[in-house]
Design a protein around this motif. Sequence first.
Motif, PDB file in Angstrom:
ATOM      1  N   ALA A  39      41.284  15.716   9.687  1.00  0.00           N
ATOM      2  CA  ALA A  39      42.252  16.294  10.627  1.00  0.00           C
ATOM      3  C   ALA A  39      42.458  15.412  11.849  1.00  0.00           C
ATOM      4  O   ALA A  39      43.407  15.631  12.605  1.00  0.00           O
ATOM      5  CB  ALA A  39      41.800  17.686  11.056  1.00  0.00           C
ATOM      6  N   ASP A  88      46.627  11.307  12.263  1.00  0.00           N
ATOM      7  CA  ASP A  88      47.970  11.739  12.617  1.00  0.00           C
ATOM      8  C   ASP A  88      48.967  11.357  11.529  1.00  0.00           C
ATOM      9  O   ASP A  88      49.616  12.213  10.939  1.00  0.00           O
ATOM     10  CB  ASP A  88      48.363  11.096  13.945  1.00  0.00           C
ATOM     11  CG  ASP A  88      49.725  11.552  14.440  1.00  0.00           C
ATOM     12  OD1 ASP A  88      50.248  12.543  13.898  1.00  0.00           O
ATOM     13  OD2 ASP A  88      50.259  10.934  15.366  1.00  0.00           O
ATOM     14  N   TRP A 116      50.297  14.983  10.118  1.00  0.00           N
ATOM     15  CA  TRP A 116      49.399  16.017  10.647  1.00  0.00           C
ATOM     16  C   TRP A 116      50.072  17.382  10.720  1.00  0.00           C
ATOM     17  O   TRP A 116      49.492  18.393  10.325  1.00  0.00           O
ATOM     18  CB  TRP A 116      48.903  15.620  12.047  1.00  0.00           C
ATOM     19  CG  TRP A 116      47.760  16.468  12.529  1.00  0.00           C
ATOM     20  CD1 TRP A 116      46.434  16.226  12.368  1.00  0.00           C
ATOM     21  CD2 TRP A 116      47.850  17.729  13.225  1.00  0.00           C
ATOM     22  NE1 TRP A 116      45.685  17.237  12.927  1.00  0.00           N
ATOM     23  CE2 TRP A 116      46.531  18.175  13.462  1.00  0.00           C
ATOM     24  CE3 TRP A 116      48.905  18.507  13.671  1.00  0.00           C
ATOM     25  CZ2 TRP A 116      46.253  19.361  14.126  1.00  0.00           C
ATOM     26  CZ3 TRP A 116      48.624  19.700  14.338  1.00  0.00           C
ATOM     27  CH2 TRP A 116      47.309  20.109  14.554  1.00  0.00           C
ATOM     28  N   SER A 117      51.318  17.412  11.220  1.00  0.00           N
ATOM     29  CA  SER A 117      52.001  18.689  11.436  1.00  0.00           C
ATOM     30  C   SER A 117      52.253  19.424  10.125  1.00  0.00           C
ATOM     31  O   SER A 117      52.368  20.649  10.114  1.00  0.00           O
ATOM     32  CB  SER A 117      53.325  18.473  12.163  1.00  0.00           C
ATOM     33  OG  SER A 117      54.204  17.670  11.397  1.00  0.00           O
ATOM     34  N   ILE A 167      48.256  20.246   8.635  1.00  0.00           N
ATOM     35  CA  ILE A 167      47.508  21.246   9.400  1.00  0.00           C
ATOM     36  C   ILE A 167      48.416  22.370   9.876  1.00  0.00           C
ATOM     37  O   ILE A 167      48.083  23.550   9.743  1.00  0.00           O
ATOM     38  CB  ILE A 167      46.805  20.586  10.608  1.00  0.00           C
ATOM     39  CG1 ILE A 167      46.011  19.356  10.169  1.00  0.00           C
ATOM     40  CG2 ILE A 167      45.919  21.602  11.312  1.00  0.00           C
ATOM     41  CD1 ILE A 167      44.901  19.636   9.191  1.00  0.00           C
ATOM     42  N   GLY A 171      47.099  17.456  18.343  1.00  0.00           N
ATOM     43  CA  GLY A 171      46.233  18.029  17.314  1.00  0.00           C
ATOM     44  C   GLY A 171      45.132  17.107  16.846  1.00  0.00           C
ATOM     45  O   GLY A 171      43.963  17.533  16.747  1.00  0.00           O
ATOM     46  N   ALA A 184      41.083  17.770  17.048  1.00  0.00           N
ATOM     47  CA  ALA A 184      40.197  17.690  15.888  1.00  0.00           C
ATOM     48  C   ALA A 184      39.031  16.745  16.160  1.00  0.00           C
ATOM     49  O   ALA A 184      37.899  16.999  15.728  1.00  0.00           O
ATOM     50  CB  ALA A 184      40.985  17.229  14.664  1.00  0.00           C
ATOM     51  N   THR A 204      45.512  24.919  21.229  1.00  0.00           N
ATOM     52  CA  THR A 204      45.375  23.921  20.172  1.00  0.00           C
ATOM     53  C   THR A 204      43.953  23.808  19.649  1.00  0.00           C
ATOM     54  O   THR A 204      43.723  23.832  18.430  1.00  0.00           O
ATOM     55  CB  THR A 204      45.862  22.543  20.664  1.00  0.00           C
ATOM     56  OG1 THR A 204      47.182  22.661  21.180  1.00  0.00           O
ATOM     57  CG2 THR A 204      45.858  21.535  19.532  1.00  0.00           C
ATOM     58  N   VAL A 231      42.974  24.807  15.813  1.00  0.00           N
ATOM     59  CA  VAL A 231      42.544  23.781  14.859  1.00  0.00           C
ATOM     60  C   VAL A 231      41.167  24.129  14.308  1.00  0.00           C
ATOM     61  O   VAL A 231      40.908  24.001  13.103  1.00  0.00           O
ATOM     62  CB  VAL A 231      42.548  22.390  15.519  1.00  0.00           C
ATOM     63  CG1 VAL A 231      41.921  21.349  14.586  1.00  0.00           C
ATOM     64  CG2 VAL A 231      43.973  21.962  15.867  1.00  0.00           C
ATOM     65  N   ASP A 232      40.276  24.600  15.169  1.00  0.00           N
ATOM     66  CA  ASP A 232      38.953  25.021  14.694  1.00  0.00           C
ATOM     67  C   ASP A 232      39.068  26.161  13.687  1.00  0.00           C
ATOM     68  O   ASP A 232      38.388  26.160  12.650  1.00  0.00           O
ATOM     69  CB  ASP A 232      38.083  25.460  15.866  1.00  0.00           C
ATOM     70  CG  ASP A 232      36.781  26.094  15.411  1.00  0.00           C
ATOM     71  OD1 ASP A 232      35.945  25.363  14.844  1.00  0.00           O
ATOM     72  OD2 ASP A 232      36.617  27.312  15.595  1.00  0.00           O
ATOM     73  N   LEU A 251      41.551  26.869  11.713  1.00  0.00           N
ATOM     74  CA  LEU A 251      42.125  26.383  10.455  1.00  0.00           C
ATOM     75  C   LEU A 251      41.119  25.559   9.659  1.00  0.00           C
ATOM     76  O   LEU A 251      41.130  25.578   8.430  1.00  0.00           O
ATOM     77  CB  LEU A 251      43.373  25.551  10.742  1.00  0.00           C
ATOM     78  CG  LEU A 251      44.569  26.333  11.303  1.00  0.00           C
ATOM     79  CD1 LEU A 251      45.658  25.376  11.767  1.00  0.00           C
ATOM     80  CD2 LEU A 251      45.125  27.306  10.265  1.00  0.00           C
ATOM     81  N   LEU A 252      40.235  24.841  10.366  1.00  0.00           N
ATOM     82  CA  LEU A 252      39.270  23.983   9.682  1.00  0.00           C
ATOM     83  C   LEU A 252      37.970  24.696   9.349  1.00  0.00           C
ATOM     84  O   LEU A 252      37.400  24.496   8.273  1.00  0.00           O
ATOM     85  CB  LEU A 252      38.964  22.759  10.555  1.00  0.00           C
ATOM     86  CG  LEU A 252      40.130  21.815  10.873  1.00  0.00           C
ATOM     87  CD1 LEU A 252      39.658  20.710  11.807  1.00  0.00           C
ATOM     88  CD2 LEU A 252      40.712  21.227   9.602  1.00  0.00           C
TER      89      LEU A 252
END
Length: 316
Positions: free
Chosen positions: A50, A53, A126-127, A130, A142, A146, A169, A173-174, A176-177
């Motif tokens: 992640a 980019d 990335w967009s 993620i 992002g 990450a 953000t 991101v956390d 989602l991961l």
Amino acid sequence: MTTPLLLTCPVGLEDLVRGDLRDRDGVRSELLGPGVIRCTDPVQLNQVPAMVDRVSIALSGIDSAIDAAGFLGIQQPTFRVQAQDPAVRSDWIGRLAALGWVNEPGDWILNVDTDAQVIDLGPWHWSRRIGHLRRLPATTPGPVAAGLLRLAKLRPGDRLLDPCAGVGTVPIVDALLRGGPSYSIDQDPESTRMAAENIANAGVQQAVSVLEGDAADLPIDDGSIDRVVSDLPFGKRIGSNELNKTLYPAILREVERVLTADGRCVLLSDDKRVFVESVAHARGLKISGERVIRYNGVTPTAYIVRRSRRPKRGRA
């Protein structure tokens, strides 16, 4: 396609990207230059960290564009051409259009960047890997978020806090991961509103709690947070360097209060002198590591901060 993939990440995170590729997926790579990595082994979409980019291939003529389309399994992709020289741009548009491809700068599958000599793979950006988040001018990119999370070494079940979360953000991101749980806190009502929208759009409402609050007076219980990860105000786009002289010590006092005994923080700041002095005066915290990151024309430092003593027993 046998052409190696090129991965672009914020400068300063290259070793983390290469380490994750090697240790997690057995993918070998080499560093081509600041922020640019070439994979010498094949890479799958779900293997791209992640922190990356852009994913590209080297531009070496029209055949490389055809190879890129074949790699994505698309015969006639939409495309965009980036070139400072209008004549070069016009020439490439004509050559690609002759293949039956459609010039769609706002909705491209392949981005032919003649200046950087690469072809970006749109579905691997990335967009799209993620997710797309609404942003404000000072929003943390992002891939940088990450990288900060990677440095934080989050474990399953760890409670994460971003006390200067902006549009959310880092916690998103956390989520989602890793799946959370986390708190997204900011004192700006507009940022908090956008964070709630981003959280809803990402479908992570169960993992992220968004609150409007002051980083210097957090609505969080003592000793309840395992990891604090935040992009602090630099005093450039938000706040001021003078304000940071009082803001940073106040934030650090609250961080020390809410952090668990074995907690860990990753705090990003470009106001380095004020941050280091603030930690030095925070009797219960110490800097255990530093990493300079370069992106969007700034070179802030990610400071890893740990406890220097066991916390006093506080109120629950």
